[in-house]
Motif scaffolding. Structure first.
Motif, PDB file in Angstrom:
ATOM      1  N   LEU A   1       5.774  36.265 -34.544  1.00  0.00           N
ATOM      2  CA  LEU A   1       6.891  36.078 -35.477  1.00  0.00           C
ATOM      3  C   LEU A   1       8.155  35.869 -34.673  1.00  0.00           C
ATOM      4  O   LEU A   1       8.537  36.733 -33.879  1.00  0.00           O
ATOM      5  CB  LEU A   1       7.053  37.307 -36.387  1.00  0.00           C
ATOM      6  N   TYR A   2       8.797  34.745 -34.874  1.00  0.00           N
ATOM      7  CA  TYR A   2      10.100  34.523 -34.245  1.00  0.00           C
ATOM      8  C   TYR A   2      11.175  35.065 -35.172  1.00  0.00           C
ATOM      9  O   TYR A   2      11.177  34.772 -36.361  1.00  0.00           O
ATOM     10  CB  TYR A   2      10.332  33.027 -33.981  1.00  0.00           C
ATOM     11  N   THR A   3      12.082  35.861 -34.630  1.00  0.00           N
ATOM     12  CA  THR A   3      13.145  36.421 -35.473  1.00  0.00           C
ATOM     13  C   THR A   3      14.457  35.688 -35.195  1.00  0.00           C
ATOM     14  O   THR A   3      14.754  34.674 -35.813  1.00  0.00           O
ATOM     15  CB  THR A   3      13.318  37.930 -35.208  1.00  0.00           C
ATOM     16  N   ALA A   4      15.230  36.181 -34.252  1.00  0.00           N
ATOM     17  CA  ALA A   4      16.473  35.543 -33.813  1.00  0.00           C
ATOM     18  C   ALA A   4      16.786  36.170 -32.467  1.00  0.00           C
ATOM     19  O   ALA A   4      16.121  37.106 -32.042  1.00  0.00           O
ATOM     20  CB  ALA A   4      17.610  35.801 -34.801  1.00  0.00           C
TER      21      ALA A   4
ATOM     22  N   SER B   1      20.512  46.120 -31.263  1.00  0.00           N
ATOM     23  CA  SER B   1      19.270  46.197 -32.037  1.00  0.00           C
ATOM     24  C   SER B   1      18.195  46.962 -31.252  1.00  0.00           C
ATOM     25  O   SER B   1      17.420  47.746 -31.827  1.00  0.00           O
ATOM     26  CB  SER B   1      18.826  44.768 -32.349  1.00  0.00           C
TER      27      SER B   1
ATOM     28  N   SER C   1      17.831  40.158 -32.746  1.00  0.00           N
ATOM     29  CA  SER C   1      17.219  41.193 -33.586  1.00  0.00           C
ATOM     30  C   SER C   1      15.701  41.306 -33.533  1.00  0.00           C
ATOM     31  O   SER C   1      15.096  41.770 -34.485  1.00  0.00           O
ATOM     32  CB  SER C   1      17.656  40.980 -35.030  1.00  0.00           C
TER      33      SER C   1
ATOM     34  N   ASP D   1       6.749  49.192 -39.571  1.00  0.00           N
ATOM     35  CA  ASP D   1       6.877  50.004 -40.790  1.00  0.00           C
ATOM     36  C   ASP D   1       5.969  49.465 -41.890  1.00  0.00           C
ATOM     37  O   ASP D   1       5.305  50.235 -42.584  1.00  0.00           O
ATOM     38  CB  ASP D   1       8.333  50.029 -41.274  1.00  0.00           C
TER      39      ASP D   1
ATOM     40  N   ALA E   1      14.496  44.781 -34.351  1.00  0.00           N
ATOM     41  CA  ALA E   1      14.568  45.069 -35.790  1.00  0.00           C
ATOM     42  C   ALA E   1      13.404  44.400 -36.517  1.00  0.00           C
ATOM     43  O   ALA E   1      12.856  44.954 -37.475  1.00  0.00           O
ATOM     44  CB  ALA E   1      15.897  44.592 -36.357  1.00  0.00           C
ATOM     45  N   GLY E   2      13.007  43.212 -36.051  1.00  0.00           N
ATOM     46  CA  GLY E   2      11.821  42.560 -36.615  1.00  0.00           C
ATOM     47  C   GLY E   2      10.586  43.407 -36.350  1.00  0.00           C
ATOM     48  O   GLY E   2       9.729  43.574 -37.230  1.00  0.00           O
TER      49      GLY E   2
ATOM     50  N   GLN F   1      10.575  46.562 -36.020  1.00  0.00           N
ATOM     51  CA  GLN F   1      10.683  47.708 -36.928  1.00  0.00           C
ATOM     52  C   GLN F   1      10.094  47.362 -38.299  1.00  0.00           C
ATOM     53  O   GLN F   1       9.291  48.114 -38.851  1.00  0.00           O
ATOM     54  CB  GLN F   1      12.159  48.098 -37.095  1.00  0.00           C
ATOM     55  N   GLY F   2      10.471  46.203 -38.813  1.00  0.00           N
ATOM     56  CA  GLY F   2       9.973  45.796 -40.124  1.00  0.00           C
ATOM     57  C   GLY F   2       8.461  45.626 -40.131  1.00  0.00           C
ATOM     58  O   GLY F   2       7.779  46.071 -41.062  1.00  0.00           O
ATOM     59  N   VAL F   3       7.939  45.005 -39.083  1.00  0.00           N
ATOM     60  CA  VAL F   3       6.487  44.770 -39.022  1.00  0.00           C
ATOM     61  C   VAL F   3       5.741  46.098 -38.874  1.00  0.00           C
ATOM     62  O   VAL F   3       4.773  46.371 -39.590  1.00  0.00           O
ATOM     63  CB  VAL F   3       6.128  43.821 -37.861  1.00  0.00           C
TER      64      VAL F   3
END
Lengths: 311, 406
Positions: free
Chosen positions: A70-73, A121, A76, A86, A79-80, A82-84
């Motif tokens: 997954l490419y985020t930015a 981040s 962050s 979680d 933080a990506g 973290q989302g994955v």
């Protein structure tokens, strides 16, 4: 501790998890670091990527990876992660994901994001004790945009934004930020520096890290032939020289306790490492910058003296 | 169903609770904070089975929310103003990931100068990002819109994130009677989330958000987002029908107020529409055939509905609570673009008002109708005007004198 350590290069995991045919530059030290890292981590991972050279590894419709991505930015990726992480935990808890399907979450980032724009981040993710791996391929500059100074650029290096000139002959006048210590101040379970020229050390560090839940950092000093202006065939030798001269300390920290994993018996002069690279050529020609070279040697010596490994 | 006195923020929190959201990454910003505090308290008390994470910034927050959504959970987050702008980069990313994230934005004017009060430059800055946008007039609408939003964006034909917008202070902290539906009824309308589109798992590696070099590839993916958003117009209508069937409340892409036989029309959004409706009523009492068109869905832009509603009207005033500096009202441009080829198009004027929470007084609404009537009578009327009263100007002069900037 009951971890199985490998002893020689013959014990490297044979499985390849990043395949050939990538658009990475010839002799890319970072790609070598990544290849070894993915041998250690295996295929059951999801890479969360920050903008950098390796963003260009996956170009639609191709991917060189055997795992998810997954490419985020740029700012962050943690933080990506973290989302994955979680979300995977929620799905596991609520019985919506088979535990066999679970993945390790890996942030993949260059030094520009790791040392600079993504630092807030990153700090947040360590503070929240996120269970993830963090691989920084450190080529000591913004490599993907050419070669401009980042927080990881060492003192004395020429870059696109710190060009050595007649008024300012030194190149980068600030020392390299100490990302290892920035991380260490957060007291995560495991930190390490690694090198693509020391695969046994690299693999063993991942094996050790595996037993800890929480943030796990790996900073790989990764020679960059176009940026460092070196021959692509010279990458591994240069990575070895970085360790042999003491410029790149191979170490780890478990809950903040630092130990050095490879210490040269006799340190080579830093100059041997510098003179091989175009980014330091201005230190030798047209005139030898004695003061700067002396200062660079002192910076390295000071480090090892501080750790009582240079007597 | 029970009726409670709820602020807009509390109504938003109820919407999230009833949607049985799995994951809430959060960061505080006024006037949104009450939403995440309410959710945090419910989670701490065991009233909600969600995971709540306080993040280090809105940029991180939107990244985490989008990434979780891409991993297959129902995610929610909320922000306001500078927070929305700080996370702005990730709006485009999350939209490009094609994930059904629902985010509430509590509108507040943008710095500088600093203000806490409402206008719409924050949310309208996001109008081109790929996020859909529902703009709410009442607290009830906030709760209802969150339920509708999940149903809409989780539809396989849409798969885009969405912003549900409400006005800071005017709605966020105003208590209104709100019907809080029963959870069973909500489950009928919004079943548990079972995504097919995206799911990181060991047996099915997937690369999400990869590089697309070459303009034709890039155009393809961008245009797919546009088509998904356009498709949402159709899906939205179905959602409205289903919502009315379950809960009895009717919503549409737009709302007409005394519009059918109106000659002079105000176009507005959000909570100030209530002021507009009162002004329409007063104008009617004075014998002016006034009406109001409220835009509820701003992205996708319901151009056809707006055309139908405004064609044949004599004069229209778009009241923009925003200012595109160097251009003027943002919605005025959007409305004008969907009328420009209509043969029976009305005269169209732009009024900018309500910036930074500035009231729009009954007198100002009267002024707008007077201007519209003058224009229809053939008198010259400025195409774009700022609503600013003589009293406000005098007060400004006084304050400047105190500041030594006469």
């Amino acid at each position: 501790m009951g971890i199985e350590r490998i002893k020689s290069i013959k014990d490297l995991p044979p499985e390849e998890n990043v395949f050939s045919g990538t658009p990475a530059c010839a002799g890319c030290g970072a790609l070598l670091s990544l290849r070894l890292t993915l041998k250690a981590l295996g295929r059951k991972i999801v890479i969360v990527n920050a903008a950098g050279c390796f963003t260009l590894l996956t170009i639609y419709p191709y991917t060189p990876f055997a795992n998810s991505w997954l490419y985020t930015a740029m700012a962050s990726a943690p933080a990506g992660a973290q989302g994955v992480r979680d979300a995977l935990d929620i799905l596991l808890e609520k019985g919506r994901l088979d535990p066999e399907e679970d993945l390790k979450v890996v942030v993949l980032t260059g030094d520009g994001a790791a040392y600079d724009i993504g630092l807030a981040s990153t700090s947040g993710a360590i503070y929240r004790n996120l269970d993830f791996y963090y691989l920084c391929y450190d080529n000591e500059a913004y490599g993907n945009t050419g070669f401009q100074r980042s927080g990881a650029t060492p003192f004395g290096s020429g870059t696109g934004t710190t060009p050595p000139g007649s008024v300012r002959p030194t190149g980068t006048e600030l020392p390299k930020k100490d990302l290892f210590e920035i991380w260490r101040s957060h007291k995560p379970p495991y930190l390490a520096t690694i090198s693509p020229a020391y695969p046994v050390d690299l693999i063993n560090k991942f094996k050790k890290a595996e037993q800890y839940k929480g943030p796990k950092l790996f900073i790989a000093l990764s020679p960059c032939p176009p940026g460092w202006a070196t021959d692509p065939s010279y990458t591994v030798k240069l990575a070895k020289l970085a360790v042999g001269t003491g410029v790149w300390a191979l170490k780890e920290a478990v809950y903040g306790e630092v130990s050095h994993t490879i210490v040269p018996k006799k340190f080579k002069p830093v100059e041997e490492y510098l003179k091989e690279q175009g980014r330091f050529a201005h230190l030798f020609k047209p005139v030898r910058q004695e003061e700067t070279l002396k200062k660079m040697q002192e910076m390295v010596d000071d480090y090892w003296k501080r750790h009582q490994l240079l007597l | 169903m029970k009726k409670e006195m709820l602020t807009g923020n509390a109504a938003a929190a109820w919407g999230v609770r009833l949607a049985e959201v799995d994951y809430i990454p959060a960061f505080p910003v006024t006037p949104q904070t009450e939403i995440i505090e309410t959710l945090a308290r419910w989670i701490a008390d065991g009233d909600m089975a969600s995971r709540f994470v306080t993040m280090d910034s809105e940029h991180s927050m939107i990244t985490a929310a989008g990434a979780a959504s891409a991993t297959g959970v129902r995610a929610f987050t909320a922000t306001s103003s500078q927070g929305l702008l700080y996370g702005f980069e990730m709006l485009y990313a999350v939209a490009g990931w094609r994930v059904p994230l629902v985010m509430v934005n509590v509108s507040r004017g943008l710095s500088a100068p600093i203000t806490l009060e409402t206008d719409h430059n924050d949310v309208l800055a996001a109008r081109d990002s790929g996020f859909l946008q529902i703009h709410c007039e009442t607290c009830q609408e906030v709760l209802d819109s969150i339920l509708m939003a999940y149903r809409l964006v989780e539809d396989e034909r849409v798969l885009l994130p969405i912003i549900v917008n409400m006005d800071g202070f005017y709605l966020s902290f105003t208590r209104e009677p709100v019907e809080v539906p029963n959870l069973e009824r909500v489950r009928n309308f919004l079943p548990p989330y079972q995504p097919k589109h995206a799911f990181f798992k060991a047996s099915q590696p997937m690369a999400q958000s990869v590089t697309a070099l070459g303009g034709s590839l890039y155009s393809y993916f961008k245009y797919q987002m546009h088509l998904g958003s356009q498709k949402a117009l159709e899906v939205y209508k179905e959602v409205c029908v289903e919502f009315e069937k379950e809960f009895g409340r009717h919503y549409d892409t737009i709302e007409g107020y005394m519009l059918d036989d109106a000659d002079y029309v105000l176009v507005m959004t959000n909570s100030f529409s209530t002021l507009g409706k009162a002004a329409v009523k007063r104008a009617r009492a004075r014998g002016i055939k006034a009406g109001l068109l409220r835009l509820r869905l701003l992205r996708p832009f319901p151009a056809e509905n707006i055309q139908r509603a405004l064609t044949g009207k004599r004069a229209v005033a778009v009241i923009d609570q925003n200012i595109s500096v160097g251009k003027g009202g943002i919605l005025h441009s959007d409305v004008a673009s969907c009328l420009c080829n209509e043969k029976q198009r009305p005269l169209l004027f732009s009024f900018i008002g309500g910036l930074g929470g500035k009231n729009i007084s009954p007198g100002e609404f009267e002024f707008i109708f007077t201007e519209l009537i003058k224009a229809v009578a053939g008198e010259a009327v400025e195409p774009s005007q700022l609503l600013y009263t003589e009293e406000e100007w005098q007060e400004m002069v006084r304050l400047k004198r105190i500041a030594g900037k006469e």
